[in-house]
Design a protein around this motif. Sequence first.
Motif, PDB file in Angstrom:
ATOM      1  N   ILE A 132      59.430  20.383  -3.969  1.00  0.00           N
ATOM      2  CA  ILE A 132      58.124  20.048  -4.552  1.00  0.00           C
ATOM      3  C   ILE A 132      57.055  20.406  -3.527  1.00  0.00           C
ATOM      4  O   ILE A 132      57.112  19.941  -2.382  1.00  0.00           O
ATOM      5  N   LYS A 133      56.078  21.217  -3.895  1.00  0.00           N
ATOM      6  CA  LYS A 133      55.081  21.687  -2.935  1.00  0.00           C
ATOM      7  C   LYS A 133      53.787  20.878  -3.031  1.00  0.00           C
ATOM      8  O   LYS A 133      53.071  20.957  -4.028  1.00  0.00           O
ATOM      9  N   PRO A 134      53.477  20.095  -1.991  1.00  0.00           N
ATOM     10  CA  PRO A 134      52.176  19.416  -1.968  1.00  0.00           C
ATOM     11  C   PRO A 134      51.073  20.414  -1.619  1.00  0.00           C
ATOM     12  O   PRO A 134      51.309  21.384  -0.897  1.00  0.00           O
ATOM     13  N   CYS A 135      49.870  20.199  -2.143  1.00  0.00           N
ATOM     14  CA  CYS A 135      48.748  21.041  -1.735  1.00  0.00           C
ATOM     15  C   CYS A 135      48.344  20.642  -0.305  1.00  0.00           C
ATOM     16  O   CYS A 135      48.355  19.465   0.046  1.00  0.00           O
ATOM     17  N   GLU A 136      48.017  21.639   0.512  1.00  0.00           N
ATOM     18  CA  GLU A 136      47.682  21.397   1.923  1.00  0.00           C
ATOM     19  C   GLU A 136      46.311  21.979   2.234  1.00  0.00           C
ATOM     20  O   GLU A 136      45.995  23.097   1.815  1.00  0.00           O
ATOM     21  N   HIS A 137      45.507  21.244   3.029  1.00  0.00           N
ATOM     22  CA  HIS A 137      44.188  21.788   3.368  1.00  0.00           C
ATOM     23  C   HIS A 137      44.278  22.860   4.450  1.00  0.00           C
ATOM     24  O   HIS A 137      43.410  23.724   4.543  1.00  0.00           O
ATOM     25  N   ASP A 138      45.316  22.835   5.287  1.00  0.00           N
ATOM     26  CA  ASP A 138      45.551  23.866   6.311  1.00  0.00           C
ATOM     27  C   ASP A 138      44.357  24.072   7.246  1.00  0.00           C
ATOM     28  O   ASP A 138      44.130  25.182   7.744  1.00  0.00           O
TER      29      ASP A 138
END
Length: 502
Positions: A132-138
Amino acid sequence: MNKNDTFGVIGVCGANGNLIARILKQRGYNVIGTDLSFKKDCRFAKSLEGYDIDVFYGKTPEAFFKKSDYIIPPASLPKDSDVLKNCDKPILELYDIIEMIKPEKPVFGITGTNGKTTSTTLLKKIAYDNGIKPCEHDLEGMQGNAEFIPILQSRLDGDVGILEVGTFGVPGTVGRVVKNTSMTGGVITNITPDHLNDLGSFMDYANVKAEFIKELDGKTLIVNGQDPTIMGLLRELDYKGEVITFGVDELPDSVGMKECVCGREIAVKEIISGCGYYFCQCGITTPQVDYIATNVDLKNRTFDLHTPDEKLTVKMGVDGLHNVYNLIGVIIAAHKFLDLPYDKILPSVASFTGVSGRMEEVAKVKGKDIFVDYAHNPAGVETVLKEFKKLFGDFTTVITVSSESGYPGDLGIFNSVLKFSKFIVPASVASHKIAIEKLEDNPKLNDRIFLNHISDFKKTGTLGASQEEVRDGLIKALNLDCEMVIAIGEAATKFKSVIFEL
């Protein structure tokens, strides 16, 4: 607006501009950017790599406006600025983007005074481990738990939004994040005094955290049931959603006083700072929690977790009773929010070794183990040092903290350090002042408190010491008769590279 439109983003080296540019590009729009910084000085240039966004660094040329159908300036840029003065293109504000693009994914939040970052990081790890891929601000070097970063982060690509929600001591911040991310559920780790300089009183601060409860009314909250503040706010706000409570079955080892939502001071038989067993005449009392940890073995890093349906044996990769609380909240969240069975959750919990700067063992110098911990408020410092004492025995503490609650917070932190540490080295101006007061009142403390060289460093938030002060404090600590050193505070984690120099 259509997919052939080009959005010109001014200030792509800032957090908001960077995120807006990436959100629009991910949604299929044409994006160009500009910033007064040169690329070598652009703090977040790395996160723009691979996005095919043309950026004009160091200037905003006429070509930028000619190519753009819409202009998106930073909120800080005055409308009468030279950059916008001759702009004949429609201008979009930050909130226009927020309204135009929605998260379109499940979003969950984690808030509280202590344990947010650890809990958020672990929940993301469990998600990644299960595809499951969480959104990341990076945004490199940014915690990103307040202002507009979580709101924009929720709009980036990903299967789920897992957001850390902070306050920075500003009313409205928490509520704004929850509301503008269409959040469907969340975790509250604890509520203990913090940001008192900004907000005046503990209950003022608690009411900022209460925005999380207000905005999630009718949805799902996972909460530490052994925190009287959380349970009191749920009652006061007449929360009508699903509440899942958790706690730890341990004997309390101290009694602390905490303000109840009714205004009375109540005694809390503390398991960790501010949480445990409590009763107030207004009716607030420790509930029978839904999930409870028993047989906690900190030495072997195991505990049993009793769920409403079964008993689980949990292996931990991190230390401390406070992390037992963090882990329980995350296990429930992964099961409830990510819809994962426990056998898919527990391996990730066992392999999770913590977050950089949280009870982090950095190096061994002169045969002494050096740890750093970001703890920066009285409850956080007390909890961490209490766990260190249980796990390791004697240690020296280097204080690099400057509390956001001013003198009362600095005094509370120092008193906790004094309670649990064999030796103390005050490396921040705030702790140094209190150390001098303590020594004047009780000269016998001369064999425990060792003053450090203090410069004219000016605090910023909780950053209370300079790199030189951290280095000097560690050098002094390494020369004391104690085999373990822990440096606490933001400066300790920010400047931990000096440990490798030593």
